[in-house]
Design a protein around this motif. Structure first.
Motif, PDB file in Angstrom:
ATOM      1  N   ARG A  67       0.851  -1.191   0.000  1.00 31.52           N
ATOM      2  CA  ARG A  67       0.000   0.000   0.000  1.00 31.52           C
ATOM      3  C   ARG A  67       0.890   1.245   0.000  1.00 31.52           C
ATOM      4  O   ARG A  67       1.167   1.821   1.061  1.00 31.52           O
ATOM      5  CB  ARG A  67      -0.914  -0.013   1.230  1.00 31.52           C
ATOM      6  CG  ARG A  67      -1.812  -1.237   1.310  1.00 31.52           C
ATOM      7  CD  ARG A  67      -2.769  -1.190   2.488  1.00 31.52           C
ATOM      8  NE  ARG A  67      -2.085  -1.258   3.775  1.00 31.52           N
ATOM      9  CZ  ARG A  67      -1.719  -2.385   4.369  1.00 31.52           C
ATOM     10  NH1 ARG A  67      -1.947  -3.555   3.780  1.00 31.52           N
ATOM     11  NH2 ARG A  67      -1.123  -2.370   5.557  1.00 31.52           N
ATOM     12  N   PRO A  68       1.386   1.640  -1.181  1.00 34.85           N
ATOM     13  CA  PRO A  68       2.245   2.823  -1.228  1.00 34.85           C
ATOM     14  C   PRO A  68       1.567   4.030  -0.586  1.00 34.85           C
ATOM     15  O   PRO A  68       0.351   4.206  -0.699  1.00 34.85           O
ATOM     16  CB  PRO A  68       2.465   3.048  -2.726  1.00 34.85           C
ATOM     17  CG  PRO A  68       2.247   1.701  -3.348  1.00 34.85           C
ATOM     18  CD  PRO A  68       1.192   1.042  -2.516  1.00 34.85           C
ATOM     19  N   ILE A  69       2.358   4.850   0.068  1.00 36.24           N
ATOM     20  CA  ILE A  69       1.812   6.020   0.762  1.00 36.24           C
ATOM     21  C   ILE A  69       1.388   7.095  -0.223  1.00 36.24           C
ATOM     22  O   ILE A  69       0.352   7.748  -0.046  1.00 36.24           O
ATOM     23  CB  ILE A  69       2.851   6.574   1.754  1.00 36.24           C
ATOM     24  CG1 ILE A  69       3.132   5.555   2.854  1.00 36.24           C
ATOM     25  CG2 ILE A  69       2.381   7.892   2.359  1.00 36.24           C
ATOM     26  CD1 ILE A  69       4.250   5.960   3.790  1.00 36.24           C
ATOM     27  N   GLU A  70       2.173   7.289  -1.279  1.00 39.42           N
ATOM     28  CA  GLU A  70       1.930   8.403  -2.199  1.00 39.42           C
ATOM     29  C   GLU A  70       0.669   8.176  -3.029  1.00 39.42           C
ATOM     30  O   GLU A  70       0.580   7.203  -3.782  1.00 39.42           O
ATOM     31  CB  GLU A  70       3.121   8.583  -3.142  1.00 39.42           C
ATOM     32  CG  GLU A  70       4.452   8.746  -2.438  1.00 39.42           C
ATOM     33  CD  GLU A  70       5.142   7.424  -2.142  1.00 39.42           C
ATOM     34  OE1 GLU A  70       6.340   7.450  -1.797  1.00 39.42           O
ATOM     35  OE2 GLU A  70       4.475   6.355  -2.263  1.00 39.42           O
ATOM     36  N   PRO A  71      -0.327   9.065  -2.948  1.00 45.07           N
ATOM     37  CA  PRO A  71      -1.560   8.882  -3.728  1.00 45.07           C
ATOM     38  C   PRO A  71      -1.318   8.805  -5.225  1.00 45.07           C
ATOM     39  O   PRO A  71      -2.046   8.095  -5.935  1.00 45.07           O
ATOM     40  CB  PRO A  71      -2.392  10.128  -3.366  1.00 45.07           C
ATOM     41  CG  PRO A  71      -1.863  10.576  -2.046  1.00 45.07           C
ATOM     42  CD  PRO A  71      -0.410  10.256  -2.073  1.00 45.07           C
ATOM     43  N   GLU A  72      -0.301   9.507  -5.728  1.00 45.73           N
ATOM     44  CA  GLU A  72      -0.079   9.544  -7.169  1.00 45.73           C
ATOM     45  C   GLU A  72       0.387   8.204  -7.738  1.00 45.73           C
ATOM     46  O   GLU A  72       0.471   8.054  -8.969  1.00 45.73           O
ATOM     47  CB  GLU A  72       0.939  10.635  -7.524  1.00 45.73           C
ATOM     48  CG  GLU A  72       2.327  10.446  -6.936  1.00 45.73           C
ATOM     49  CD  GLU A  72       2.490  11.087  -5.566  1.00 45.73           C
ATOM     50  OE1 GLU A  72       3.654  11.280  -5.158  1.00 45.73           O
ATOM     51  OE2 GLU A  72       1.465  11.394  -4.917  1.00 45.73           O
ATOM     52  N   ARG A  73       0.638   7.225  -6.890  1.00 43.50           N
ATOM     53  CA  ARG A  73       1.060   5.904  -7.363  1.00 43.50           C
ATOM     54  C   ARG A  73      -0.129   4.960  -7.584  1.00 43.50           C
ATOM     55  O   ARG A  73       0.050   3.750  -7.691  1.00 43.50           O
ATOM     56  CB  ARG A  73       2.055   5.288  -6.380  1.00 43.50           C
ATOM     57  CG  ARG A  73       3.374   6.032  -6.312  1.00 43.50           C
ATOM     58  CD  ARG A  73       4.324   5.416  -5.318  1.00 43.50           C
ATOM     59  NE  ARG A  73       4.720   4.046  -5.706  1.00 43.50           N
ATOM     60  CZ  ARG A  73       5.451   3.248  -4.935  1.00 43.50           C
ATOM     61  NH1 ARG A  73       5.829   3.659  -3.732  1.00 43.50           N
ATOM     62  NH2 ARG A  73       5.770   2.026  -5.362  1.00 43.50           N
ATOM     63  N   TYR A  74      -1.321   5.526  -7.692  1.00 40.35           N
ATOM     64  CA  TYR A  74      -2.523   4.718  -7.854  1.00 40.35           C
ATOM     65  C   TYR A  74      -3.301   5.089  -9.119  1.00 40.35           C
ATOM     66  O   TYR A  74      -4.521   4.949  -9.170  1.00 40.35           O
ATOM     67  CB  TYR A  74      -3.430   4.875  -6.631  1.00 40.35           C
ATOM     68  CG  TYR A  74      -2.883   4.239  -5.373  1.00 40.35           C
ATOM     69  CD1 TYR A  74      -3.276   2.955  -4.988  1.00 40.35           C
ATOM     70  CD2 TYR A  74      -1.972   4.905  -4.561  1.00 40.35           C
ATOM     71  CE1 TYR A  74      -2.779   2.370  -3.834  1.00 40.35           C
ATOM     72  CE2 TYR A  74      -1.470   4.332  -3.403  1.00 40.35           C
ATOM     73  CZ  TYR A  74      -1.877   3.065  -3.048  1.00 40.35           C
ATOM     74  OH  TYR A  74      -1.377   2.481  -1.908  1.00 40.35           O
ATOM     75  N   THR A  75      -2.615   5.531 -10.162  1.00 37.09           N
ATOM     76  CA  THR A  75      -3.315   5.805 -11.413  1.00 37.09           C
ATOM     77  C   THR A  75      -3.687   4.490 -12.097  1.00 37.09           C
ATOM     78  O   THR A  75      -3.138   3.417 -11.786  1.00 37.09           O
ATOM     79  CB  THR A  75      -2.459   6.635 -12.377  1.00 37.09           C
ATOM     80  OG1 THR A  75      -1.377   5.815 -12.865  1.00 37.09           O
ATOM     81  CG2 THR A  75      -1.901   7.880 -11.699  1.00 37.09           C
ATOM     82  N   THR A  76      -4.596   4.567 -13.040  1.00 33.16           N
ATOM     83  CA  THR A  76      -4.953   3.357 -13.793  1.00 33.16           C
ATOM     84  C   THR A  76      -3.744   2.801 -14.539  1.00 33.16           C
ATOM     85  O   THR A  76      -3.620   1.581 -14.698  1.00 33.16           O
ATOM     86  CB  THR A  76      -6.091   3.646 -14.784  1.00 33.16           C
ATOM     87  OG1 THR A  76      -5.744   4.768 -15.596  1.00 33.16           O
ATOM     88  CG2 THR A  76      -7.394   3.926 -14.063  1.00 33.16           C
TER      89      THR A  76
END
Length: 324
Positions: A67-76
């Protein structure tokens, strides 16, 4: 008792947990929010019995996966990269990708961008849609009193505080009220896929269900509760925090049709069908998916389609796979 095996794959900078069962052509099963790979327990059995290699990952941010902390690592695009990495690790050149909810969105884009790796697509609930003319944060409704649930989910920390206060109550409400057990969708039906009061939050408008969902027994419900108590909700919420970023990235392939064979299934009582214009989008989907083989409405089922109507979903998916 389910016979699938659990293992881990290191790829794309994350460690992903996968559940797998069977041998044969690969089928990747992508869950939504708030779910985990366990949402595909019925399909892992059904597909493996039908001669397919069924693999359901906990997508990054969920379950036992990183579960990476950085939100930007959750793109499609991040998630599609994870799927390519899973196939490479399994020694597979291609797969049929099946998704529900967020998993459907990712499945559509995976087939759109990499038809060489994703040879066909099955989407549950979420249809293939054109890129919006403006960013999602601007297109969804919001007032001083309420905002659309995706805007609410996009606020770092706010939704986590509410959803994690009582994980069992959160899942019980969301699973029930988005399912077919809640009945037909109309203006009188509480709808988690709608406007959220800024003061009351998402769950405040949803009464406690009088009974658990008929399609989810206690052991299965407890499995989801344990998973979310361990992981929290932030990973899943980070997908919503990339809606505008996904929209920006989508400009690079705007107008590119999904050329692979496709199947679309939706529950008659899916909350998404209550969104204005959604039925028209589904009716026009063949413009974006010229090889759409079939589009089916599953009677009396809701948003958690593969769990609510597993036999019907399995039958439709297996027939589709055998006709590829």
């Amino acid at each position: 008792m389910y016979a699938f095996t659990q293992s881990f794959i290191e790829t794309n900078g994350v460690r992903l947990s996968i559940a797998a069962q069977g041998a044969g052509p690969l089928v990747l099963l992508l869950h939504g929010f708030p779910e985990t790979s366990y949402a595909w327990r019925h399909q892992l059995v059904g597909l493996s019995n039908a001669g397919f290699r069924a693999v359901a990952p906990d997508l990054r941010g969920f379950g036992l996966s990183d579960r990476p902390i950085e939100p930007e690592r959750y793109t499609t695009l991040n998630i599609i990269g994870d799927l390519v990495g899973i196939m490479d690790a399994l020694g597979e050149t291609n797969a049929v990708v099946v998704g529900n909810d967020w998993g459907a969105t990712i499945a559509w884009q995976a087939a759109q961008l990499r038809p060489d790796r994703f040879r066909a697509v099955v989407a549950l609930g979420v249809p293939m849609m054109d890129r919006a003319p403006i960013s999602p944060s601007r297109i969804f409704p919001q007032t001083e009193q309420a905002w659309f649930y995706t805007n609410y989910f996009s606020q770092p920390g706010q939704a986590e505080s509410e959803l994690e206060l009582d994980v069992a109550a959160t899942l019980r409400k969301l699973y029930f009220w988005a399912s077919g057990d809640a009945g037909p969708r109309d203006q009188k039906t509480p709808n988690p896929f709608g406007l959220v009061a800024r003061q009351a939050g998402l769950l405040g408008a949803l009464p406690e269900p009088a009974s658990p969902p008929t399609w989810l027994d206690k052991a299965d419900f407890d499995a989801f509760v344990r998973a979310y108590k361990a992981s929290g909700f932030r990973g899943g919420l980070n997908y919503y925090r990339n809606l505008d970023r996904n929209w920006e990235l989508q400009a690079a392939f705007n107008g590119l049709p999904v050329q692979t064979p496709a199947l679309y299934l939706v529950g008659e009582y899916d909350t998404g069908l209550a969104i204005p214009g959604m039925r028209e989008i589904i009716g026009d989907m063949r413009k974006l998916v010229p090889n759409l083989r079939d589009s089916q409405i599953i009677q009396r089922a809701g948003h958690w389609l593969q769990q609510e109507a597993p036999d019907l979903v399995n039958a439709a998916v297996i027939e589709f796979l055998r006709n590829l």
